[in-house]
Design a protein around this motif. Structure first.
Motif, PDB file in Angstrom:
ATOM      1  N   UNK A 244      58.850  52.733 103.468  1.00 54.95           N
ATOM      2  CA  UNK A 244      58.712  51.823 104.595  1.00 54.95           C
ATOM      3  C   UNK A 244      59.417  50.493 104.451  1.00 54.95           C
ATOM      4  N   UNK A 245      60.235  50.323 103.419  1.00 56.61           N
ATOM      5  CA  UNK A 245      60.923  49.042 103.210  1.00 56.61           C
ATOM      6  C   UNK A 245      62.126  48.915 104.157  1.00 56.61           C
ATOM      7  N   UNK A 246      61.842  49.009 105.439  1.00 58.33           N
ATOM      8  CA  UNK A 246      62.902  48.928 106.435  1.00 58.33           C
ATOM      9  C   UNK A 246      63.528  47.543 106.471  1.00 58.33           C
ATOM     10  N   UNK A 247      62.771  46.545 106.026  1.00 58.79           N
ATOM     11  CA  UNK A 247      63.281  45.185 106.003  1.00 58.79           C
ATOM     12  C   UNK A 247      64.451  44.996 105.063  1.00 58.79           C
ATOM     13  N   UNK A 248      64.650  45.949 104.137  1.00 59.22           N
ATOM     14  CA  UNK A 248      65.732  45.812 103.168  1.00 59.22           C
ATOM     15  C   UNK A 248      66.878  46.787 103.435  1.00 59.22           C
ATOM     16  N   UNK A 249      66.975  47.237 104.693  1.00 58.90           N
ATOM     17  CA  UNK A 249      68.181  47.920 105.144  1.00 58.90           C
ATOM     18  C   UNK A 249      69.201  46.846 105.505  1.00 58.90           C
ATOM     19  N   UNK A 250      70.382  46.930 104.933  1.00 58.60           N
ATOM     20  CA  UNK A 250      71.425  45.939 105.197  1.00 58.60           C
ATOM     21  C   UNK A 250      72.049  46.210 106.570  1.00 58.60           C
ATOM     22  N   UNK A 252      74.045  43.660 107.994  1.00 61.27           N
ATOM     23  CA  UNK A 252      75.252  42.838 108.023  1.00 61.27           C
ATOM     24  C   UNK A 252      75.585  42.417 106.592  1.00 61.27           C
ATOM     25  N   UNK A 253      76.544  43.082 105.964  1.00 59.47           N
ATOM     26  CA  UNK A 253      76.866  42.781 104.561  1.00 59.47           C
ATOM     27  C   UNK A 253      77.269  41.333 104.320  1.00 59.47           C
ATOM     28  N   UNK A 254      77.702  40.635 105.362  1.00 58.01           N
ATOM     29  CA  UNK A 254      78.087  39.230 105.238  1.00 58.01           C
ATOM     30  C   UNK A 254      77.002  38.288 105.762  1.00 58.01           C
ATOM     31  N   UNK A 260      65.509  39.627  98.172  1.00 53.35           N
ATOM     32  CA  UNK A 260      65.686  40.741  97.232  1.00 53.35           C
ATOM     33  C   UNK A 260      66.993  40.618  96.455  1.00 53.35           C
ATOM     34  N   UNK A 261      67.847  39.662  96.855  1.00 52.60           N
ATOM     35  CA  UNK A 261      69.120  39.470  96.167  1.00 52.60           C
ATOM     36  C   UNK A 261      70.322  39.998  96.922  1.00 52.60           C
ATOM     37  N   UNK A 262      70.096  40.833  97.957  1.00 51.74           N
ATOM     38  CA  UNK A 262      71.192  41.373  98.766  1.00 51.74           C
ATOM     39  C   UNK A 262      71.475  40.442  99.949  1.00 51.74           C
ATOM     40  N   UNK A 263      72.603  40.664 100.577  1.00 54.25           N
ATOM     41  CA  UNK A 263      72.933  39.903 101.783  1.00 54.25           C
ATOM     42  C   UNK A 263      72.785  40.779 103.023  1.00 54.25           C
ATOM     43  N   UNK A 264      72.291  40.151 104.092  1.00 55.65           N
ATOM     44  CA  UNK A 264      72.278  40.806 105.384  1.00 55.65           C
ATOM     45  C   UNK A 264      71.176  41.799 105.630  1.00 55.65           C
ATOM     46  N   UNK A 265      70.112  41.782 104.822  1.00 60.29           N
ATOM     47  CA  UNK A 265      68.970  42.666 105.090  1.00 60.29           C
ATOM     48  C   UNK A 265      68.344  42.297 106.431  1.00 60.29           C
ATOM     49  N   UNK A 266      67.698  43.274 107.056  1.00 57.83           N
ATOM     50  CA  UNK A 266      66.958  43.003 108.285  1.00 57.83           C
ATOM     51  C   UNK A 266      65.970  41.866 108.070  1.00 57.83           C
ATOM     52  N   UNK A 267      65.291  41.858 106.918  1.00 57.48           N
ATOM     53  CA  UNK A 267      64.310  40.818 106.615  1.00 57.48           C
ATOM     54  C   UNK A 267      64.951  39.431 106.561  1.00 57.48           C
ATOM     55  N   UNK A 268      66.204  39.367 106.160  1.00 56.83           N
ATOM     56  CA  UNK A 268      66.910  38.088 106.085  1.00 56.83           C
ATOM     57  C   UNK A 268      67.291  37.567 107.474  1.00 56.83           C
ATOM     58  N   UNK A 271      62.508  37.939 109.555  1.00 57.08           N
ATOM     59  CA  UNK A 271      61.215  37.564 108.962  1.00 57.08           C
ATOM     60  C   UNK A 271      60.898  36.127 109.373  1.00 57.08           C
ATOM     61  N   UNK A 272      59.650  35.722 109.184  1.00 56.08           N
ATOM     62  CA  UNK A 272      59.265  34.354 109.508  1.00 56.08           C
ATOM     63  C   UNK A 272      60.103  33.311 108.794  1.00 56.08           C
ATOM     64  N   UNK A 273      60.242  33.431 107.459  1.00 53.98           N
ATOM     65  CA  UNK A 273      61.085  32.459 106.751  1.00 53.98           C
ATOM     66  C   UNK A 273      62.533  32.457 107.236  1.00 53.98           C
ATOM     67  N   UNK A 274      63.073  33.643 107.583  1.00 50.36           N
ATOM     68  CA  UNK A 274      64.457  33.722 108.058  1.00 50.36           C
ATOM     69  C   UNK A 274      64.621  33.028 109.408  1.00 50.36           C
ATOM     70  N   UNK A 275      63.673  33.260 110.311  1.00 53.18           N
ATOM     71  CA  UNK A 275      63.727  32.613 111.628  1.00 53.18           C
ATOM     72  C   UNK A 275      63.599  31.102 111.475  1.00 53.18           C
ATOM     73  N   UNK A 276      62.653  30.645 110.647  1.00 51.38           N
ATOM     74  CA  UNK A 276      62.459  29.209 110.441  1.00 51.38           C
ATOM     75  C   UNK A 276      63.713  28.567 109.866  1.00 51.38           C
ATOM     76  N   UNK A 277      64.340  29.249 108.917  1.00 50.62           N
ATOM     77  CA  UNK A 277      65.557  28.728 108.306  1.00 50.62           C
ATOM     78  C   UNK A 277      66.693  28.675 109.332  1.00 50.62           C
TER      79      UNK A 277
END
Length: 407
Positions: A244-250, A252-254, A260-268, A271-277
């Motif tokens: 179920x870790x759909x949030x870590x499907x990339x 956008x590689x850029x 998690x250390x990757x770029x462009x995950x759905x979570x990035x 997610x709440x922190x991503x939207x706030x940022x």
């Protein structure tokens, strides 16, 4: 850990039959109380003398209570047996980047008290354990609960958890290889459990019991992003408990750097922190929005989400465009989950989905024809989660009770 929603409870015959049959009786009482001793015999398929012995043991341990009822027949009045809520307690805790929400529950899953502890200055595992230890012991002292009446402590957080209770990776908290269970075991004699956010779904089932017979996709967007699923009555975990870790499907590689250390995950992206940022960076780059008047640098993601919802209602142009940005990605991910798991219920959960549930639902439905395979033959109910903001804490406590009463 697996939860089998349709439990097949049958009598146990082994050298540990006494303790196992106690759990059998307690499990039945939790789901069907109150019952007479005769009804317990029928439901457990145990003999009358065995049930009498078990009831006596549970009475002595303070785990049940008995109520006499009126009878139209002559002779002794029958007694109805139920769980004694004060016969034991469990603690459920939510650990987020901003706080620990910790609560004391009785054996009927009723909330007795809760504490909200800030982590804004120090979210280290050492500080989390220190605050949890002090607060849990404080609750026990406040209600004069002896340590042997604490049946277990459940900690729930967003991340990858090993069977040994090691937090292998938590992007939102910035933790890697933290032996959280072992750290807290130094202070308590009761069992300690560390759960992923899957326990939110257990809280949802408790809030809506009719869901237990459904095939469910539970799409959570909050501090992290993930999908939990029930297929044919079983909660799906996967080989390493990372299903179920759909949030870590990339997507956008850029794209932005993810925890998690990757770029462009759905979570990035959503997610709440991503939207706030994103909001803070967009404002700094000159974007005009009502956000500039109400947002402050120290606002936590959930606070930003609340302000976002208010600005949407006021028609703020940037807030509306941010809603479209999130809707596009939420609907894409939800459609993908539908294609994979074939649910009859899709639950949108978490404070991001709560910002504009009706709009996200409409956007998803509009993409069914192009994004969902054979959509015309499906009948999927899309609903907002019902367990509330404390779902993770409630789910952790429910999971502890499941562990304590499981056979």
């Amino acid at each position: 850990m697996s939860y089998y929603i349709n439990m097949n409870l049958t009598a146990i015959d082994s050298k540990n039959a006494g303790l196992k049959n106690e759990k059998l009786v307690l499990n039945i009482l939790r789901r069907q109380e109150p019952l007479s001793q005769a009804q317990l015999c029928q439901k457990t398929e145990l003999g009358s003398s065995t049930v009498t012995y078990i009831v006596g043991r549970l009475r002595k341990k303070g785990l049940i209570q008995e109520t006499q009822v009126e009878s139209v027949k002559r002779g002794a009045r029958p007694k109805l047996i139920s769980i004694n809520p004060s016969g034991g307690f469990v603690v459920g805790a939510e650990i987020s980047p901003s706080h620990i929400l910790l609560a004391l529950y009785d054996l009927n899953s009723s909330l007795r008290d809760k504490v909200n502890l800030s982590l804004e200055l120090d979210r280290s595992a050492e500080n989390v354990v220190k605050l949890a230890e002090i607060s849990i012991k404080g609750l026990l002292n406040k209600y004069e609960i002896s340590s042997n009446m604490l049946g277990g402590i459940g900690l729930a957080l967003s991340g990858s958890i090993s069977p040994e209770g090691v937090v292998k990776l938590s992007g939102p908290l910035g933790w890697k290889n933290i032996p959280l269970k072992a750290m807290l075991e130094d202070y308590f004699e009761c069992p300690i459990y560390v759960f992923t956010t899957k326990v939110r779904l257990l809280a949802e089932l408790n809030a809506s019991p009719s869901l237990t017979k459904k095939n469910i996709v539970y799409f959570n967007a909050a501090d992290g992003v993930g999908v939990n699923t029930i297929v044919d009555g079983n909660l799906i975990n996967g080989a390493t408990n990372r299903c179920g870790e759909i949030g870590h499907i990339v997507i956008d590689p850029n794209g932005p750097l993810c925890g998690c250390g990757q770029r462009g995950c759905l979570e990035a992206h959503i997610s709440g922190p991503a939207i706030a940022d994103k909001v803070k960076k967009d404002l700094a780059s000159g974007v005009q929005s009502g956000f500039s008047k109400i947002i402050i640098e120290d606002d936590q993601p959930e606070v930003v989400a609340g302000k976002w919802k208010k600005l949407i209602e006021e028609g703020d142009e940037y807030a509306l465009s941010l809603r479209d940005y999130a809707a596009e990605k939420i609907s894409w991910a939800a459609a993908a989950a539908i294609n994979i798991f074939d649910p009859d219920v899709l639950i949108l959960a978490g404070y991001i989905n709560e910002v504009s549930f009706d709009y996200f639902k409409h956007h998803l439905l509009s993409r069914f024809e192009t994004n969902v395979y054979d959509e015309s033959s499906r009948n999927i109910e899309i609903r907002l989660a019902q367990a509330g903001h404390n779902a993770l804490m409630k789910g952790a406590s429910a999971a502890v009770l499941e562990e304590q009463f499981s056979i």
